[in-house]
Design a protein around this motif. Structure first.
Motif, PDB file in Angstrom:
ATOM      1  N   THR A 203       0.828  -1.206   0.000  1.00  0.00           N
ATOM      2  CA  THR A 203       0.000   0.000   0.000  1.00  0.00           C
ATOM      3  C   THR A 203       0.861   1.255   0.000  1.00  0.00           C
ATOM      4  O   THR A 203       0.592   2.219  -0.728  1.00  0.00           O
TER       5      THR A 203
ATOM      6  N   TYR B 289       2.327   1.798  -3.450  1.00  0.00           N
ATOM      7  CA  TYR B 289       1.385   2.375  -4.403  1.00  0.00           C
ATOM      8  C   TYR B 289       1.399   3.900  -4.303  1.00  0.00           C
ATOM      9  O   TYR B 289       1.409   4.606  -5.315  1.00  0.00           O
TER      10      TYR B 289
ATOM     11  N   ASN C 185      -7.487  -0.178  -0.937  1.00  0.00           N
ATOM     12  CA  ASN C 185      -7.596  -1.626  -0.721  1.00  0.00           C
ATOM     13  C   ASN C 185      -7.963  -1.973   0.714  1.00  0.00           C
ATOM     14  O   ASN C 185      -7.689  -3.079   1.185  1.00  0.00           O
TER      15      ASN C 185
ATOM     16  N   GLU D  91      -0.314  -0.210  -8.822  1.00  0.00           N
ATOM     17  CA  GLU D  91      -0.573  -1.538  -8.269  1.00  0.00           C
ATOM     18  C   GLU D  91      -0.023  -2.623  -9.193  1.00  0.00           C
ATOM     19  O   GLU D  91       0.562  -3.611  -8.729  1.00  0.00           O
TER      20      GLU D  91
END
Length: 377
Positions: A139, A142, A171, A253
């Protein structure tokens, strides 16, 4: 020692640098950040000795407003705290805490500041820790990649912060199962497929329940798995109906997934990942986002290991910019011996020209922050 817990199975990965320092029960440092576990025997010995690491609180208490931190950012020493802050922030959203929106904005600002003040080291985090990252590490990656893609496109600062907020929360609904999915060799179950296809909507719903009402952020999250050809989900949008920011997040991603080792496949090299993204842009009406990501990362991004013309293995430290070529630090001799320390190499010189990107399954143990002259103390 307070605030330390026993290391959980799976927290240490063979071949990947430790993202945090490991302590014993008395608080003595046993393994520093950057150490790489080499064998299964080492793993077993570490678990048997009952090592500990700093607690990531499952039920964080409200924190007082911090004083402004004006220290120069060091992404390597900041890394454990960034991950902890990300976990606490996402828990605040899941728990519908009154300060959830403030936490998301604060974390987006912190990530942006790190990227702005130490751009090459931030990109190095993505590539050094991508061997087998946790859901929280992915995460964070990203958001970092989104920042540099947006900067390449000249996006204004306020919109960049919204994009980072979306990248850090998109997410949310997948987090409980993401590590399990990455480590599984089995085919997805029907229930898992359903969660994956619904997670943009579920994440938006969780954000709204927590009082996060930025419409642009919510729209980015809802669209980040839509595809220009209409094959994405959850709405099957296409073309200009998809926000540029959603496409940036989707590409971030995808790139991260490709350079990450999964139980069911090997990692892509950076060269392979770039080639896949470039090929995917063919036939698109607008290739600007693909081009921006590839240009921002460059062919030899910081943190990548490369083989030089003289046979040395080096870690890229700085992207080529202006009149300066790619810069690297040699860490291994042509015969494969680890240097004591590292040696600066200007890759624009013929003898240090980069020949290829290496894809090691086992990174060497070292304090990577020192390659950028960071002093942890």
């Amino acid at each position: 020692m307070p605030n330390l817990v026993r290391i959980a199975p799976g927290a240490l990965i063979i071949g990947k640098p430790l993202p945090w320092t490991v302590y014993d029960a008395d608080g003595n440092v046993l393994l520093t950040q950057g150490y790489v576990i080499q064998t299964d025997v080492q793993l077993e010995q570490l678990f048997e000795r009952g090592l500990f690491y700093p607690r990531r609180s499952d039920t964080p208490e409200p924190e007082p407003e911090p004083e402004e931190d004006i220290r120069p950012r060091n992404p390597f020493s900041d890394y454990p705290e960034l991950l902890r802050t990300l976990e606490v922030t996402l828990q605040s959203v899941q728990n519908q805490s009154p300060d959830a929106q403030r936490r998301v904005i604060g974390l987006a600002n912190l990530v942006a500041r790190c990227c702005r003040e130490a751009p090459d080291p931030c990109l190095a985090l993505v590539h050094l820790y991508s061997v087998e990252p946790t859901a929280y590490e992915q995460t964070l990656f990203y958001a970092i990649i989104c920042y540099f893609t947006a900067q390449q496109l000249g996006m204004d600062d306020k919109r960049v912060l919204v994009l980072l907020g979306a990248a850090l929360t998109a997410n949310l609904a997948l987090l409980p199962i993401l590590d399990k999915l990455n480590q599984s060799r089995r085919r997805l179950s029907d229930d898992q497929r359903a969660i994956i296809r619904k997670h943009p909507i579920l994440s938006v719903a969780a954000l709204e329940r927590a009082g996060i009402d930025n419409r642009l952020l919510l729209k980015i999250v809802s669209q980040h798995h839509e595809q220009p050809d209409g094959s994405g989900y959850p709405e099957g949008l296409s073309g200009r109906d998809i926000l540029p920011e959603a496409r940036m997040l989707a590409l971030a991603e995808r790139y991260t997934a490709m350079i990450t080792r999964r139980a069911y496949r090997d990692r892509f090299s950076i060269t392979q990942a770039r080639s896949e993204l470039a090929e995917a842009s063919h036939g698109l009406h607008d290739r600007s986002i693909h081009d921006a990501l590839l240009k921002a990362i460059t062919a030899y991004p910081p943190g990548s290991l490369v083989r030089l013309a003289n046979g040395e293995v080096a870690v890229v430290t700085h992207r080529a910019s202006g009149l300066q070529g790619t810069q690297a630090q040699a860490i291994m001799s042509p015969t494969g011996n680890r240097y004591i320390g590292a040696f600066r190499r200007d890759c624009s010189r013929p003898e240090y020209e980069i020949q290829q990107v290496e894809v090691p399954e086992m990174l060497p143990s070292m304090d990577y922050g020192q390659l950028w002259s960071f002093d942890r103390h």
